[in-house]
Design a protein around this motif. Structure first.
Motif, PDB file in Angstrom:
ATOM      1  N   ALA A 297       0.835  -1.198   0.000  1.00 54.53           N
ATOM      2  CA  ALA A 297       0.000   0.000   0.000  1.00 54.53           C
ATOM      3  C   ALA A 297       0.869   1.247   0.000  1.00 54.53           C
ATOM      4  O   ALA A 297       0.584   2.219  -0.689  1.00 54.53           O
ATOM      5  N   LEU A 298       1.943   1.212   0.795  1.00 55.68           N
ATOM      6  CA  LEU A 298       2.873   2.340   0.844  1.00 55.68           C
ATOM      7  C   LEU A 298       4.280   1.758   0.946  1.00 55.68           C
ATOM      8  O   LEU A 298       4.499   0.790   1.669  1.00 55.68           O
ATOM      9  N   SER A 299       5.228   2.336   0.212  1.00 61.65           N
ATOM     10  CA  SER A 299       6.587   1.847   0.409  1.00 61.65           C
ATOM     11  C   SER A 299       7.548   3.009   0.573  1.00 61.65           C
ATOM     12  O   SER A 299       7.628   3.903  -0.270  1.00 61.65           O
ATOM     13  N   SER A 300       8.241   3.000   1.690  1.00 60.84           N
ATOM     14  CA  SER A 300       9.264   3.987   2.051  1.00 60.84           C
ATOM     15  C   SER A 300       8.866   5.412   1.700  1.00 60.84           C
ATOM     16  O   SER A 300       9.553   6.110   0.980  1.00 60.84           O
TER      17      SER A 300
ATOM     18  N   LYS B  27       4.616  21.465   7.026  1.00 59.15           N
ATOM     19  CA  LYS B  27       4.824  22.596   7.937  1.00 59.15           C
ATOM     20  C   LYS B  27       3.493  23.052   8.503  1.00 59.15           C
ATOM     21  O   LYS B  27       2.432  22.815   7.915  1.00 59.15           O
ATOM     22  N   LYS B  28       3.602  23.709   9.608  1.00 58.68           N
ATOM     23  CA  LYS B  28       2.405  24.213  10.264  1.00 58.68           C
ATOM     24  C   LYS B  28       1.668  25.177   9.342  1.00 58.68           C
ATOM     25  O   LYS B  28       2.289  26.028   8.711  1.00 58.68           O
ATOM     26  N   GLY B  29       0.359  25.019   9.245  1.00 55.82           N
ATOM     27  CA  GLY B  29      -0.447  25.934   8.464  1.00 55.82           C
ATOM     28  C   GLY B  29      -0.501  25.628   6.981  1.00 55.82           C
ATOM     29  O   GLY B  29      -1.180  26.337   6.236  1.00 55.82           O
ATOM     30  N   GLU B  30       0.206  24.606   6.549  1.00 60.51           N
ATOM     31  CA  GLU B  30       0.172  24.268   5.121  1.00 60.51           C
ATOM     32  C   GLU B  30      -1.162  23.635   4.742  1.00 60.51           C
ATOM     33  O   GLU B  30      -1.813  22.988   5.564  1.00 60.51           O
ATOM     34  N   ARG B  31      -1.511  23.781   3.472  1.00 67.89           N
ATOM     35  CA  ARG B  31      -2.696  23.091   2.968  1.00 67.89           C
ATOM     36  C   ARG B  31      -2.247  22.132   1.878  1.00 67.89           C
ATOM     37  O   ARG B  31      -1.849  22.558   0.796  1.00 67.89           O
ATOM     38  N   VAL B  32      -2.285  20.856   2.200  1.00 66.55           N
ATOM     39  CA  VAL B  32      -1.723  19.844   1.323  1.00 66.55           C
ATOM     40  C   VAL B  32      -2.841  18.992   0.747  1.00 66.55           C
ATOM     41  O   VAL B  32      -3.728  18.561   1.463  1.00 66.55           O
ATOM     42  N   ALA B  33      -2.789  18.766  -0.558  1.00 61.30           N
ATOM     43  CA  ALA B  33      -3.737  17.843  -1.184  1.00 61.30           C
ATOM     44  C   ALA B  33      -2.990  16.583  -1.596  1.00 61.30           C
ATOM     45  O   ALA B  33      -1.925  16.664  -2.209  1.00 61.30           O
ATOM     46  N   LEU B  34      -3.547  15.435  -1.225  1.00 66.31           N
ATOM     47  CA  LEU B  34      -2.993  14.168  -1.678  1.00 66.31           C
ATOM     48  C   LEU B  34      -3.769  13.759  -2.916  1.00 66.31           C
ATOM     49  O   LEU B  34      -4.993  13.651  -2.871  1.00 66.31           O
ATOM     50  N   ILE B  35      -3.057  13.566  -4.019  1.00 60.81           N
ATOM     51  CA  ILE B  35      -3.754  13.150  -5.229  1.00 60.81           C
ATOM     52  C   ILE B  35      -3.119  11.864  -5.749  1.00 60.81           C
ATOM     53  O   ILE B  35      -2.077  11.427  -5.259  1.00 60.81           O
ATOM     54  N   GLY B  36      -3.760  11.297  -6.729  1.00 63.16           N
ATOM     55  CA  GLY B  36      -3.256  10.051  -7.296  1.00 63.16           C
ATOM     56  C   GLY B  36      -4.407   9.127  -7.617  1.00 63.16           C
ATOM     57  O   GLY B  36      -5.512   9.298  -7.101  1.00 63.16           O
ATOM     58  N   PRO B  37      -4.158   8.158  -8.477  1.00 60.50           N
ATOM     59  CA  PRO B  37      -5.227   7.252  -8.887  1.00 60.50           C
ATOM     60  C   PRO B  37      -5.719   6.404  -7.713  1.00 60.50           C
ATOM     61  O   PRO B  37      -5.046   6.306  -6.688  1.00 60.50           O
TER      62      PRO B  37
ATOM     63  N   GLY C 100      -6.309   3.467  -5.273  1.00 57.13           N
ATOM     64  CA  GLY C 100      -5.394   2.395  -4.887  1.00 57.13           C
ATOM     65  C   GLY C 100      -3.953   2.855  -4.767  1.00 57.13           C
ATOM     66  O   GLY C 100      -3.060   2.034  -4.608  1.00 57.13           O
ATOM     67  N   ALA C 101      -3.727   4.169  -4.829  1.00 57.98           N
ATOM     68  CA  ALA C 101      -2.358   4.667  -4.767  1.00 57.98           C
ATOM     69  C   ALA C 101      -1.831   4.686  -3.331  1.00 57.98           C
ATOM     70  O   ALA C 101      -0.638   4.802  -3.111  1.00 57.98           O
ATOM     71  N   GLY C 102      -2.736   4.595  -2.347  1.00 57.70           N
ATOM     72  CA  GLY C 102      -2.300   4.583  -0.950  1.00 57.70           C
ATOM     73  C   GLY C 102      -2.674   5.841  -0.195  1.00 57.70           C
ATOM     74  O   GLY C 102      -2.210   6.045   0.926  1.00 57.70           O
ATOM     75  N   LYS C 103      -3.538   6.678  -0.783  1.00 59.66           N
ATOM     76  CA  LYS C 103      -3.909   7.925  -0.113  1.00 59.66           C
ATOM     77  C   LYS C 103      -4.644   7.655   1.197  1.00 59.66           C
ATOM     78  O   LYS C 103      -4.311   8.221   2.237  1.00 59.66           O
ATOM     79  N   THR C 104      -5.642   6.775   1.118  1.00 60.60           N
ATOM     80  CA  THR C 104      -6.428   6.501   2.319  1.00 60.60           C
ATOM     81  C   THR C 104      -5.585   5.788   3.364  1.00 60.60           C
ATOM     82  O   THR C 104      -5.696   6.069   4.564  1.00 60.60           O
ATOM     83  N   THR C 105      -4.701   4.874   2.919  1.00 60.66           N
ATOM     84  CA  THR C 105      -3.817   4.185   3.865  1.00 60.66           C
ATOM     85  C   THR C 105      -2.957   5.197   4.605  1.00 60.66           C
ATOM     86  O   THR C 105      -2.804   5.137   5.826  1.00 60.66           O
ATOM     87  N   LEU C 106      -2.416   6.149   3.859  1.00 62.52           N
ATOM     88  CA  LEU C 106      -1.579   7.170   4.480  1.00 62.52           C
ATOM     89  C   LEU C 106      -2.368   7.964   5.509  1.00 62.52           C
ATOM     90  O   LEU C 106      -1.915   8.175   6.639  1.00 62.52           O
ATOM     91  N   LEU C 107      -3.594   8.371   5.133  1.00 64.44           N
ATOM     92  CA  LEU C 107      -4.393   9.158   6.075  1.00 64.44           C
ATOM     93  C   LEU C 107      -4.769   8.330   7.296  1.00 64.44           C
ATOM     94  O   LEU C 107      -4.798   8.845   8.413  1.00 64.44           O
TER      95      LEU C 107
ATOM     96  N   GLY D 150       1.802   3.526  -4.101  1.00 62.71           N
ATOM     97  CA  GLY D 150       2.429   3.544  -2.783  1.00 62.71           C
ATOM     98  C   GLY D 150       3.728   4.313  -2.709  1.00 62.71           C
ATOM     99  O   GLY D 150       4.368   4.330  -1.659  1.00 62.71           O
ATOM    100  N   VAL D 151       4.169   4.928  -3.817  1.00 64.66           N
ATOM    101  CA  VAL D 151       5.389   5.742  -3.729  1.00 64.66           C
ATOM    102  C   VAL D 151       5.072   7.189  -4.098  1.00 64.66           C
ATOM    103  O   VAL D 151       4.080   7.482  -4.778  1.00 64.66           O
TER     104      VAL D 151
END
Lengths: 278, 251
Positions: free
Chosen positions: B21-24, B30-40, B42-49, B224-225
């Protein structure tokens, strides 16, 4: 013309006809039973006597027009109502105390995101107690308990509660197992404790179904009081058995009327409370 | 440092059965950043969250939250002050009135007695009503939550986050089941409130357009990368095409 096939449906129809014919052959020839013996003049006479008795034909002062009989029957009805409410009360309270650890999704930690080492032990113990308590019929519980205590409505209520505790526990634990886990998990990850999750996510979601189960079991208990009454648990059941033994048929009619009244009460209460929860 | 790192993800890996699901994976926020996780898918976004939400643990690697390893936050109450989560709208208790769903954000602070009492007489009602006003639902306080529309339910979840007031907000596909208008509305509000509260926001999204429009930084995952990690306006169409297209070639 098409030749009839011997497929599964045809085969099972023929087989069941054969079984029916065979059974009747065995009953009449093998057991030497006679149907005509069932419908003799004597039996008809007994039946007529019984039903006439029930409706009070030719009886002086039938119980259902007698003021004293009514008042004693109504007080017995009240006893029965008390016994049934006590029974469902005991069963519900013990169910609520045990249902959470008896839920698979709690025991394996998937609902509350927390897992304790003793979870599976308490799960197993409670589930076994559910099976044990509902495997033994109310009548047997009543016989055992009345053997220990003296007859009365409290032992009757305990007997009924013991049997229904297992039934309610199993049903209610399954309701929690089938719950949508997402709201509970979300509360868990926003820092809620197990008990807070129970109050905020589980209870509101399961309440309507619990109420249905509890009220249904209450109605069943009301009717089952007659069975435990037979072995001396008090209420209408005990009186029913006595009237039957003394051939007081009009009393039986009166008691049956009381039962119908009780079931109407149960119906009314469940209707109202279900509306309330919705 | 004016902008310290609040989240540091160090070489985390996660396998499910044989599937990686995720590899290395490593990056820091940083504090206050707004980050979007994107990707197809099964890429591992939900696993990461889920790892960040400490719902699951990584097989290898560590996550540092505000300088301390994640294991230091075993106490859920302490954790709830750091990280709050919003998922799809199915995470609210539909049978309860809106106000209790909002006040659920306070459960970490409340004892058992107070949380029971609150079901009868809502406690700290003002806080709940104030946050409902901020998400634009001041008139739905006592409505049954299940009767609200999907977009409104997601706003209730936002109001709950306001009451909980964590330092980091994780959003897992927050608008996946909403129509485009409601989705924009919810995303706008999510990013606006995070900015007002000075919260760090990490959201997984399916839509690149929304990610570019509402977020500062895009982190792309594929199989996963880490695929790329760039500021939102530096991501090229070429890179995005590659991110989603390669996946189809593999299939």
């Amino acid at each position: 013309m098409r030749k009839p096939k011997l497929d599964f449906i045809n085969f099972s129809v023929i087989l069941s006809l054969l079984i029916i014919a065979g059974s009747w052959f065995y009953i009449i020839v093998g057991q030497n039973a006679s149907l005509t013996a069932l419908f003799t003049g004597k039996n008809l006479e007994y039946a007529a006597k019984f039903f006439k008795g029930l409706f009070g034909v030719g009886v002086e002062d039938p119980a259902f027009t007698n003021r004293d009989s009514w008042s004693s029957a109504l007080s017995l009805t009240l006893d029965t109502l008390q016994m049934s409410i006590m029974a469902i009360g005991f069963a519900t309270v013990t169910m609520f105390l045990t249902v959470i650890p008896a839920t698979r999704t709690v025991a394996n930690g998937s609902l509350t995101l927390s897992k304790k080492r003793y979870s599976w032990i308490s799960y197993g113990l409670i589930r076994v107690s559910y099976v044990f308590s509902r495997a033994i019929p109310e009548l047997v519980w009543a016989m055992v308990i009345i053997f220990i205590f003296k007859p009365g409505i409290l032992p009757g209520a305990i007997a009924l509660a013991l049997h229904n505790f297992g039934i309610l526990g199993k049903l209610c634990a399954e309701v929690i197992e089938d719950l949508d886990k997402r709201p509970a998990r979300n509360l868990a990850s926003s820092g809620a404790s197990k008990w807070q999750i129970l109050m905020y996510a589980v209870l509101p979601a399961v309440m309507p179904q619990y109420l249905t189960y509890i009220l249904y079991r209450w109605e069943v208990i009301m009717r089952t009081t007659i069975v435990v009454g037979f072995v001396g648990a008090g209420g209408l059941g005990q009186q029913f058995k006595m009237s039957m033994s003394f051939f007081h048929y009009t009393d039986i009619t009166l008691l049956l009327i009381c039962y119908i009244v009780l079931v109407f009460i149960a119906d009314y209460v469940s209707e109202k409370s279900r509306n309330f929860v919705k | 440092m004016s902008n310290p790192e609040i989240l540091d993800i160090n070489q985390i890996s996660k396998h499910f059965e044989r599937k990686v699901a995720l590899s290395s994976l490593s990056f820091s926020v940083k504090k206050g950043e707004r980050v979007a996780l994107i990707g197809p898918s099964g890429a591992g976004k939900t696993t990461l969250l889920n790892i960040l939400a400490s719902v699951i643990e990584p097989d290898e690697g560590q996550v540092f939250l505000d300088g301390e390893p994640m294991q230091e936050y075993a106490d859920r109450k302490k954790f709830a002050k750091k990280i709050g989560i919003i998922r799809q709208q199915f995470d609210l208790v539909g049978q309860l009135p809106v106000i209790h769903n909002v006040l659920a954000g306070k459960l970490a602070d409340w004892g058992f007695a107070k949380s029971i009492l609150s079901l009868l007489i809502p406690q700290e009602k003002e806080a709940a009503i104030r946050s409902l006003e901020r998400v634009g639902l001041p008139d739905k306080v006592y409505e049954r939550t299940a009767n609200l529309s999907g977009g409104e339910q997601q706003r209730v979840a936002l109001a709950r986050l306001l009451v909980q007031s964590p330092q980091i907000v994780l959003a897992d596909e927050p608008v996946a089941s909403l129509d485009p208008a409601r989705a924009e509305d919810v995303l706008f509000m999510l990013t606006k409130l995070a900015a007002e509260e000075n919260q760090t926001l990490i959201a997984s999204l399916h839509s690149i357009d929304y990610a570019r429009k509402y977020f500062d930084r895009l982190i792309a995952l594929k199989d996963g990368v880490l695929f790329f990690d760039l500021e939102a306006d530096k991501v090229t169409d070429e890179q995005l095409k590659e991110l989603y297209q390669l996946k189809e070639l593999v299939r």
